[in-house]
Design a protein around this motif. Structure first.
Motif, PDB file in Angstrom:
ATOM      1  N   SER A 309     -12.922  -8.250   7.432  1.00 37.36           N
ATOM      2  CA  SER A 309     -13.334  -7.117   6.610  1.00 37.36           C
ATOM      3  C   SER A 309     -14.540  -6.417   7.199  1.00 37.36           C
ATOM      4  O   SER A 309     -14.620  -5.186   7.220  1.00 37.36           O
ATOM      5  N   ALA A 312     -13.966  -3.918   9.906  1.00 38.77           N
ATOM      6  CA  ALA A 312     -13.004  -2.859   9.590  1.00 38.77           C
ATOM      7  C   ALA A 312     -11.716  -3.006  10.395  1.00 38.77           C
ATOM      8  O   ALA A 312     -11.162  -2.032  10.906  1.00 38.77           O
ATOM      9  N   LEU A 314      -8.667  -3.647   9.536  1.00 41.16           N
ATOM     10  CA  LEU A 314      -7.473  -2.976   9.020  1.00 41.16           C
ATOM     11  C   LEU A 314      -7.472  -1.507   9.444  1.00 41.16           C
ATOM     12  O   LEU A 314      -6.431  -0.966   9.847  1.00 41.16           O
ATOM     13  N   ALA A 315      -8.626  -0.835   9.368  1.00 42.05           N
ATOM     14  CA  ALA A 315      -8.702   0.560   9.796  1.00 42.05           C
ATOM     15  C   ALA A 315      -8.403   0.693  11.288  1.00 42.05           C
ATOM     16  O   ALA A 315      -7.694   1.610  11.715  1.00 42.05           O
ATOM     17  N   TYR A 334      -6.609   3.598   2.656  1.00 35.27           N
ATOM     18  CA  TYR A 334      -5.842   2.354   2.595  1.00 35.27           C
ATOM     19  C   TYR A 334      -6.708   1.096   2.733  1.00 35.27           C
ATOM     20  O   TYR A 334      -6.488   0.105   2.023  1.00 35.27           O
ATOM     21  N   PRO A 335      -7.729   1.086   3.613  1.00 35.77           N
ATOM     22  CA  PRO A 335      -8.548  -0.132   3.741  1.00 35.77           C
ATOM     23  C   PRO A 335      -9.399  -0.446   2.513  1.00 35.77           C
ATOM     24  O   PRO A 335      -9.994  -1.522   2.443  1.00 35.77           O
ATOM     25  N   VAL A 338      -9.241  -3.840   0.632  1.00 32.24           N
ATOM     26  CA  VAL A 338      -9.929  -5.054   1.091  1.00 32.24           C
ATOM     27  C   VAL A 338     -11.167  -5.339   0.228  1.00 32.24           C
ATOM     28  O   VAL A 338     -11.291  -6.437  -0.338  1.00 32.24           O
ATOM     29  N   TYR A 398      -4.708  -8.746   5.379  1.00 28.83           N
ATOM     30  CA  TYR A 398      -6.051  -8.160   5.334  1.00 28.83           C
ATOM     31  C   TYR A 398      -6.542  -7.999   3.892  1.00 28.83           C
ATOM     32  O   TYR A 398      -7.728  -8.196   3.616  1.00 28.83           O
ATOM     33  N   TYR A 399      -5.644  -7.633   2.992  1.00 28.20           N
ATOM     34  CA  TYR A 399      -6.061  -7.523   1.588  1.00 28.20           C
ATOM     35  C   TYR A 399      -6.452  -8.890   1.030  1.00 28.20           C
ATOM     36  O   TYR A 399      -7.453  -9.026   0.320  1.00 28.20           O
TER      37      TYR A 399
END
Length: 508
Positions: A309, A312, A314-315, A334-335, A338, A398-399
């Motif tokens: 997280s 970043a 996921l981004a 979208y990120p 998280v 990732y979430y």
């Protein structure tokens, strides 16, 4: 009658009618937890300090995340940098390779340099002055970032911004540990940490809104407007802190606390010495303390379990997706799932560990399992022949990984609990040492394992995540045994000291 004698039937019916001993005990604990018995006037005191401490600290941390940082203490100052990076800054300033990570490392270097001096300064400068003054400095530096024209100038600005932000997280935890009892601390630490995560979540939406409404207004890119607006929003919060922050129970001059409430605030925490920390004996005792190294290593390990997280990822995964091209709005929005998972996890574990009598170590085991599982999911997704088919699995990992943020509130509350019977500046230095150690490691960890050029899969980082997650479980077990034994011993020693003081007063 099912073949049972009537006496046995009645006995069984009676047993069924009565709740079990375990159920009754649980109900009693729940009743005790949600209906705390306070001394006369204590509830009014707690309401006041909740309002004035938590509003300032949470607003400060919210802006620190939404407008300045993406993460906690042990992570880097990067939320607006990451949002700006995926919103046009990369192309406009011609970023290459891992320059984004190098900028983040520059912030971390400043953050590390400022840790111990910042918390030591709280012994000499009132928090009511020190915290807001630091906010004014970092707000100014943030607005200056809007004028940058290359990665090197941004890195220089971020270094000094890191110094200014050094006390935001650990300084607040020191203040919370100074005002709240062990039964109250977890929830407040959780609320404080959740405010930062809310800032991280909302920061993406702020950037998306600025990008759509202000991009190229007066010739400035949307990401430049982000830094200008960030700084302007922070200044009113700093003014609020100058006026209303209550310092510590022993030094408060808050006009909204009556003399009896100030005396009550002092009586709620153990009477420990508050000696000046600038002495060789103080530093020698600190640097040879098992607490200092035990909690520092704990947060070094735990800080790296947040790497999914805090960096970043996921981004960056979305930005470098093998087949799909995401819009700027999607890259920013979208990120946010998280930190949303982090908020839920943080509040749940902070409240649960309060209810369980301060068993903060339990979250270490949860984080360990989560880290191993989520890294394994990303490694499995990498092996998919169809990158689009693997995308839902990566997003889910990732979430879920956002839940590891729970360790922020609980581990710093754990350190505050364990050091409740130690002198104040020793506790402040241990808290600062936790953050310092984590950021020293994170300064190079993020480049070695999560460099932007390693996107989208970060294979090396996934294996590192599995390793630190296992290490966290082992270290948590050992530290929990040591702290529990020490707390029992210190409580006994303190009780003896109090009795001896009473005897001296009676003889006098």
């Amino acid at each position: 009658m099912n073949g049972y004698p009537s006496s046995q039937v009645k006995a069984r019916q009676g047993a069924a009618a009565k709740p079990s001993t375990g159920t009754m005990a649980l109900k009693a604990r729940l009743r005790s937890y949600f209906h705390t018995e306070y001394e006369p006037g204590e509830k009014a005191l707690v309401r006041k300090i909740d309002f004035f401490i938590l509003t300032f600290c949470c607003l400060s941390y919210f802006t620190n995340y939404a407008l300045y940082t993406a993460d906690v203490p042990s992570q880097l100052d990067r939320s607006n940098i990451n949002n700006a990076y995926v919103s046009g800054m990369k192309e406009e300033l011609h970023f290459e390779g891992n320059e984004l990570n190098q900028i983040q490392a520059a912030f971390t270097a400043g953050y590390v340099v400022g840790q111990l001096p910042a918390n030591l300064s709280l012994h000499y400068v009132r928090p009511r002055v020190f915290f807001p003054a630091c906010m004014v400095v970092w707000a100014g530096l943030t607005m200056v970032t809007a004028s940058a024209h290359d990665a090197a100038s941004i890195a220089a600005i971020r270094f000094f911004q890191g110094v200014a932000e050094a006390t935001t997280f650990v300084g607040t935890h020191y203040i919370l540990g100074s005002w709240y009892t062990e039964r109250e601390l977890g929830k407040r630490s959780g609320i404080f940490t959740a405010s930062g995560l809310a800032g991280t979540m909302i920061g993406g939406y702020i950037q998306a809104g600025i990008q759509s409404s202000l991009h190229m207004r007066h010739g400035l890119s949307g990401w430049r407007w982000l830094f200008i607006i960030d700084g302007l929003i922070t200044l009113p919060i700093a003014i609020y802190g100058f006026m209303f922050f209550p310092d510590t129970p022993a030094t408060t001059k808050a006009f909204y606390l009556t003399p009896s409430q100030k005396a009550l605030a002092v009586s709620r925490v153990p009477p420990v010495p508050d000696r000046a920390p600038w002495s060789w004996s103080f530093f020698r005792r600190t640097l040879t303390s098992r607490f200092f190294w035990g909690f520092m290593v704990l947060w070094i390990i735990a800080g790296e379990t947040e790497s999914f997280s805090s960096n970043a990822l996921l981004a960056l995964y979305m930005k470098s997706h093998p087949t799909h091209v995401y819009t700027v709005a999607q890259l920013n929005n979208y990120p946010t799932g998280v930190p949303a998972a982090g908020i839920v996890s943080t509040l749940f574990w902070a409240t649960l560990t309060d209810f369980l009598g301060g068993r903060r170590y339990l979250v270490g085991y949860f984080i360990g399992v989560t880290g191993v599982a989520t890294a394994a999911l990303v490694l499995a997704a990498e092996g998919y022949a169809d990158a689009d088919a693997a995308t839902p699995l990566v997003f889910a990992a990732y979430y879920w990984a956002g839940a590891v943020y729970a360790c922020q509130a609980t581990f710093f509350a754990w350190a505050n609990d364990a050091l409740r019977y130690e002198e104040h500046m020793f506790r402040a230095i241990v808290l600062a040492g936790m953050n310092l150690g984590s950021n020293v490691i994170n300064a190079w960890w993020t480049i070695v394992f999560y460099g932007a050029s390693m996107a989208p899969w970060f294979t090396r980082g996934m294996w590192a995540m599995i390793a630190v997650s296992i290490a966290l479980v082992i270290w948590t077990g050992g530290l929990s045994y040591f702290t529990a034994r020490h707390q029992r011993m210190r409580k006994t020693e303190l009780a003896i000291e109090v009795e001896q003081e009473k005897e001296k007063e009676n003889l006098a």
